[in-house]
Motif scaffolding. Structure first.
Motif, PDB file in Angstrom:
ATOM      1  N   LEU A  79      -8.122  10.027   3.152  1.00 30.98           N
ATOM      2  CA  LEU A  79      -6.802   9.910   3.738  1.00 30.98           C
ATOM      3  C   LEU A  79      -5.947   9.407   2.767  1.00 30.98           C
ATOM      4  O   LEU A  79      -4.678   9.341   2.748  1.00 30.98           O
ATOM      5  CB  LEU A  79      -6.743   9.255   5.185  1.00 30.98           C
ATOM      6  CG  LEU A  79      -6.928   9.811   6.162  1.00 30.98           C
ATOM      7  CD1 LEU A  79      -7.056   8.894   7.535  1.00 30.98           C
ATOM      8  CD2 LEU A  79      -5.869  10.942   6.723  1.00 30.98           C
ATOM      9  N   VAL A  93      -6.468  13.007  11.072  1.00 29.67           N
ATOM     10  CA  VAL A  93      -5.848  12.095  12.123  1.00 29.67           C
ATOM     11  C   VAL A  93      -5.581  12.512  13.445  1.00 29.67           C
ATOM     12  O   VAL A  93      -5.486  12.030  14.568  1.00 29.67           O
ATOM     13  CB  VAL A  93      -4.349  11.574  11.582  1.00 29.67           C
ATOM     14  CG1 VAL A  93      -4.468  10.811  10.375  1.00 29.67           C
ATOM     15  CG2 VAL A  93      -3.307  12.892  11.234  1.00 29.67           C
ATOM     16  N   LEU A  96      -8.866  11.777  14.654  1.00 25.73           N
ATOM     17  CA  LEU A  96      -8.714  10.185  15.109  1.00 25.73           C
ATOM     18  C   LEU A  96      -8.236  10.133  16.521  1.00 25.73           C
ATOM     19  O   LEU A  96      -8.489   9.415  17.204  1.00 25.73           O
ATOM     20  CB  LEU A  96      -8.024   9.605  14.025  1.00 25.73           C
ATOM     21  CG  LEU A  96      -7.897   8.062  14.202  1.00 25.73           C
ATOM     22  CD1 LEU A  96      -9.156   7.501  14.597  1.00 25.73           C
ATOM     23  CD2 LEU A  96      -7.127   7.350  13.094  1.00 25.73           C
ATOM     24  N   GLU A 132       6.509   1.833  13.878  1.00 22.64           N
ATOM     25  CA  GLU A 132       4.907   1.776  13.497  1.00 22.64           C
ATOM     26  C   GLU A 132       4.919   2.261  12.084  1.00 22.64           C
ATOM     27  O   GLU A 132       5.277   3.358  11.773  1.00 22.64           O
ATOM     28  CB  GLU A 132       4.307   2.855  14.773  1.00 22.64           C
ATOM     29  CG  GLU A 132       2.827   2.954  14.432  1.00 22.64           C
ATOM     30  CD  GLU A 132       1.765   3.955  15.298  1.00 22.64           C
ATOM     31  OE1 GLU A 132       2.216   4.480  16.068  1.00 22.64           O
ATOM     32  OE2 GLU A 132       0.507   3.628  14.866  1.00 22.64           O
ATOM     33  N   GLN A 166       1.881  14.777   7.955  1.00 19.93           N
ATOM     34  CA  GLN A 166       1.595  14.177   9.082  1.00 19.93           C
ATOM     35  C   GLN A 166       3.004  13.642   9.928  1.00 19.93           C
ATOM     36  O   GLN A 166       2.983  13.766  11.127  1.00 19.93           O
ATOM     37  CB  GLN A 166       0.850  12.634   8.955  1.00 19.93           C
ATOM     38  CG  GLN A 166      -0.669  13.068   8.283  1.00 19.93           C
ATOM     39  CD  GLN A 166      -1.281  11.860   8.097  1.00 19.93           C
ATOM     40  OE1 GLN A 166      -2.380  12.047   7.187  1.00 19.93           O
ATOM     41  NE2 GLN A 166      -0.972  10.593   8.363  1.00 19.93           N
ATOM     42  N   VAL A 186       7.517   6.499   4.998  1.00 13.94           N
ATOM     43  CA  VAL A 186       7.825   5.124   4.577  1.00 13.94           C
ATOM     44  C   VAL A 186       6.173   4.715   3.821  1.00 13.94           C
ATOM     45  O   VAL A 186       5.335   4.776   4.583  1.00 13.94           O
ATOM     46  CB  VAL A 186       8.015   4.289   5.718  1.00 13.94           C
ATOM     47  CG1 VAL A 186       7.915   2.699   5.094  1.00 13.94           C
ATOM     48  CG2 VAL A 186       9.121   4.525   6.265  1.00 13.94           C
ATOM     49  N   THR A 189       3.346  -0.331   1.797  1.00 16.97           N
ATOM     50  CA  THR A 189       3.080  -1.331   0.662  1.00 16.97           C
ATOM     51  C   THR A 189       4.536  -1.629   0.267  1.00 16.97           C
ATOM     52  O   THR A 189       4.556  -3.024  -0.394  1.00 16.97           O
ATOM     53  CB  THR A 189       2.326  -0.934  -0.438  1.00 16.97           C
ATOM     54  OG1 THR A 189       2.947   0.059  -1.217  1.00 16.97           O
ATOM     55  CG2 THR A 189       0.944  -0.527   0.018  1.00 16.97           C
ATOM     56  N   SER A 207      -5.343   0.769  10.633  1.00 16.88           N
ATOM     57  CA  SER A 207      -4.867   1.093   9.099  1.00 16.88           C
ATOM     58  C   SER A 207      -5.095  -0.096   8.090  1.00 16.88           C
ATOM     59  O   SER A 207      -5.068   0.210   7.007  1.00 16.88           O
ATOM     60  CB  SER A 207      -3.620   1.574   9.123  1.00 16.88           C
ATOM     61  OG  SER A 207      -3.386   2.743  10.032  1.00 16.88           O
ATOM     62  N   HIS A 210      -7.274   0.183   5.310  1.00 17.78           N
ATOM     63  CA  HIS A 210      -6.840   0.974   4.198  1.00 17.78           C
ATOM     64  C   HIS A 210      -6.592   0.456   2.924  1.00 17.78           C
ATOM     65  O   HIS A 210      -6.638   1.095   1.735  1.00 17.78           O
ATOM     66  CB  HIS A 210      -5.935   2.203   4.406  1.00 17.78           C
ATOM     67  CG  HIS A 210      -6.531   3.313   5.422  1.00 17.78           C
ATOM     68  ND1 HIS A 210      -6.732   4.396   4.899  1.00 17.78           N
ATOM     69  CD2 HIS A 210      -6.845   3.290   6.671  1.00 17.78           C
ATOM     70  CE1 HIS A 210      -7.324   5.293   5.736  1.00 17.78           C
ATOM     71  NE2 HIS A 210      -7.375   4.496   7.046  1.00 17.78           N
TER      72      HIS A 210
HETATM   73  C1  LIG Z   1      -6.768   5.793   9.905  1.00 14.12           C
HETATM   74  S1  LIG Z   1      -5.305   6.486  10.120  1.00 14.12           S
HETATM   75  C2  LIG Z   1      -4.329   5.453  11.459  1.00 14.12           C
HETATM   76  C3  LIG Z   1      -3.255   6.391  12.124  1.00 14.12           C
HETATM   77  C4  LIG Z   1      -3.025   5.924  13.359  1.00 14.12           C
HETATM   78  N1  LIG Z   1      -2.258   4.760  13.105  1.00 14.12           N
HETATM   79  C5  LIG Z   1      -4.183   6.009  14.522  1.00 14.12           C
HETATM   80  O1  LIG Z   1      -4.490   4.918  14.853  1.00 14.12           O
HETATM   81  O2  LIG Z   1      -4.393   6.995  15.028  1.00 14.12           O
HETATM   82  C6  LIG Z   1      -4.534   5.683   8.789  1.00 14.12           C
HETATM   83  C7  LIG Z   1      -3.266   5.987   8.098  1.00 14.12           C
HETATM   84  O3  LIG Z   1      -2.649   5.444   7.264  1.00 14.12           O
HETATM   85  C8  LIG Z   1      -1.846   5.900   6.438  1.00 14.12           C
HETATM   86  N2  LIG Z   1      -1.519   5.203   5.181  1.00 14.12           N
HETATM   87  C9  LIG Z   1      -2.448   5.023   4.090  1.00 14.12           C
HETATM   88  N3  LIG Z   1      -1.616   4.340   2.986  1.00 14.12           N
HETATM   89  C10 LIG Z   1      -0.463   4.249   3.600  1.00 14.12           C
HETATM   90  C11 LIG Z   1       0.802   3.735   2.810  1.00 14.12           C
HETATM   91  N4  LIG Z   1       0.703   3.140   1.792  1.00 14.12           N
HETATM   92  N5  LIG Z   1       2.049   3.809   3.869  1.00 14.12           N
HETATM   93  C12 LIG Z   1       1.842   4.280   4.785  1.00 14.12           C
HETATM   94  N6  LIG Z   1       1.057   4.970   5.414  1.00 14.12           N
HETATM   95  C13 LIG Z   1      -0.409   4.787   4.697  1.00 14.12           C
HETATM   96  C14 LIG Z   1      -2.710   7.273   6.384  1.00 14.12           C
HETATM   97  O4  LIG Z   1      -1.714   8.299   5.891  1.00 14.12           O
HETATM   98  C15 LIG Z   1      -3.336   7.649   7.697  1.00 14.12           C
HETATM   99  O5  LIG Z   1      -2.271   8.251   8.496  1.00 14.12           O
END
Ligand SMILES: C[S@@+](CC[C@H](N)C(=O)[O-])C[C@H]1O[C@@H](n2cnc3c(N)ncnc32)[C@H](O)[C@@H]1O
Length: 304
Positions: A79, A93, A96, A132, A166, A186, A189, A207, A210
């Motif tokens: 991801l 996702v 998930l 969110e 997404q 968005v 970071t 998240s 990540h």
């Molecule tokens: C494990 S998923 C969680 C999705 C959702 N929140 C859930 O609980 O089902 C992690 C999400 O973080 C997003 N993500 C990763 N880096 C990101 C960033 N810099 N800014 C925004 N979203 C980001 C990914 O695209 C992904 O959709």
């Protein structure tokens, strides 16, 4: 075996790590280095001090510390790989989301958010504005909107993610259910393009792992700038048991991208002490609360 490790090992680890939080925060608060570097160094120092404390505590605690270190990984999930196909990211996702449904995750997130939403209504007397971050499939924001419609509550809900496919998927789902949720791209970071105080609550689910500690501090700092009331993070609670739980049925197909990301996820969760250090350094003037939602989730709340 997992339960034994959890009750005797990980719990002992959290007991020896908690007293290390204040000194580490004090050592890394302020200074010339950029936030990201300082927080990466602070979390590395917390882990180093924990290892030293575990050694002093005895062989069992030291082994628990080592096992926790062995399972930790900095490898990126699919991801987070810009070269990985967006269509497969959408499938990940969506999988998930099905997992979230199976374990009632969204209801748990609602329970964490509800008191903060009530606080906004009581204190500011206006419909709460929620954003969110990293909303993935968008299904949590959509469930929130459905709940608000059922209860006739006035809430303004936005979802966001860094992956355009997404965001598009979430927009289509909102339109097909006639839900008034605005989804946008968005980067969490930086949160470029989102004004200071534009929302009351900024929420991020499943998240935080990540991001490296320093990057997570940047996410929280940016979210704190945007959230007039609170930033709320929910992510898996660190523990050996999560290595079994998080991949769930994907253990039957360990060669798939689903297993790859789910197994890495469980290896990357932050401990409560790490979340507290990151939160306090990211937003030094916020009130930082670290807690849990059942045995599955850790919570991090920064109150403005
Ligand atoms: C494990 S998923 C969680 C999705 C959702 N929140 C859930 O609980 O089902 C992690 C999400 O973080 C997003 N993500 C990763 N880096 C990101 C960033 N810099 N800014 C925004 N979203 C980001 C990914 O695209 C992904 O959709």
């Amino acid at each position: 075996m997992d339960n034994v490790a959890r009750s005797k090992g990980v719990l002992q680890l959290s007991a020896i790590t908690a007293p290390l939080v204040d000194p580490v925060v004090d050592a890394f608060l302020g200074g010339p280095a950029p936030l990201q570097e300082r927080v990466d160094a602070a979390v590395a120092e917390l882990r180093r001090r924990r290892t030293a404390a575990a050694r002093q505590r005895g062989a069992f605690t030291s082994l628990a510390d080592r096992i926790d270190g062995w399972i930790r990984s900095d490898a990126p999930e699919h991801l987070d790989d810009p070269a990985f196909p967006e269509a497969t990211k959408v499938q990940l996702v969506e999988a998930l989301h099905r997992f979230n449904q199976a374990i009632g995750a969204n209801d748990r997130f609602l329970r964490v958010l509800a008191p903060l939403v009530d606080e906004v209504v009581t204190r500011h007397g206006r419909p709460p504005r929620l954003l969110e971050l990293a909303s993935g499939s968008g299904e949590f924001a959509l469930q929130l909107a459905e709940e608000a419609r059922r209860r006739d509550l006035r809430v303004r809900i936005s979802g966001s993610d860094i992956v355009p496919a997404q965001v598009e998927r979430a927009r289509r789902a909102a339109a097909s259910r006639a839900l008034d949720v605005d989804f946008r791209v968005v980067d969490a970071t930086t949160m470029d393009g989102v004004d200071r105080g534009a929302f009351d609550i900024v929420f991020i689910a499943q998240s935080m792992h990540h991001f490296s500690p320093g990057l997570l501090a940047r996410v929280l700092s940016a979210a704190h700038r945007v959230a007039a009331h609170a930033v709320v993070g929910v992510d898996g609670r660190r523990g050996l048991d999560k290595l079994l739980l998080v991949p769930g049925p994907a253990w039957l197909v360990p060669w798939t991208p689903h297993f790859h990301d789910a197994f890495l996820t469980a290896r990357k969760f932050y401990s409560a002490a790490e979340l507290e250090v990151i939160g306090r350094l990211a937003a030094p003037n916020a009130i930082v609360e670290v807690g849990s939602q059942g045995w599955v989730y850790s919570t991090l709340i920064l109150r403005s």
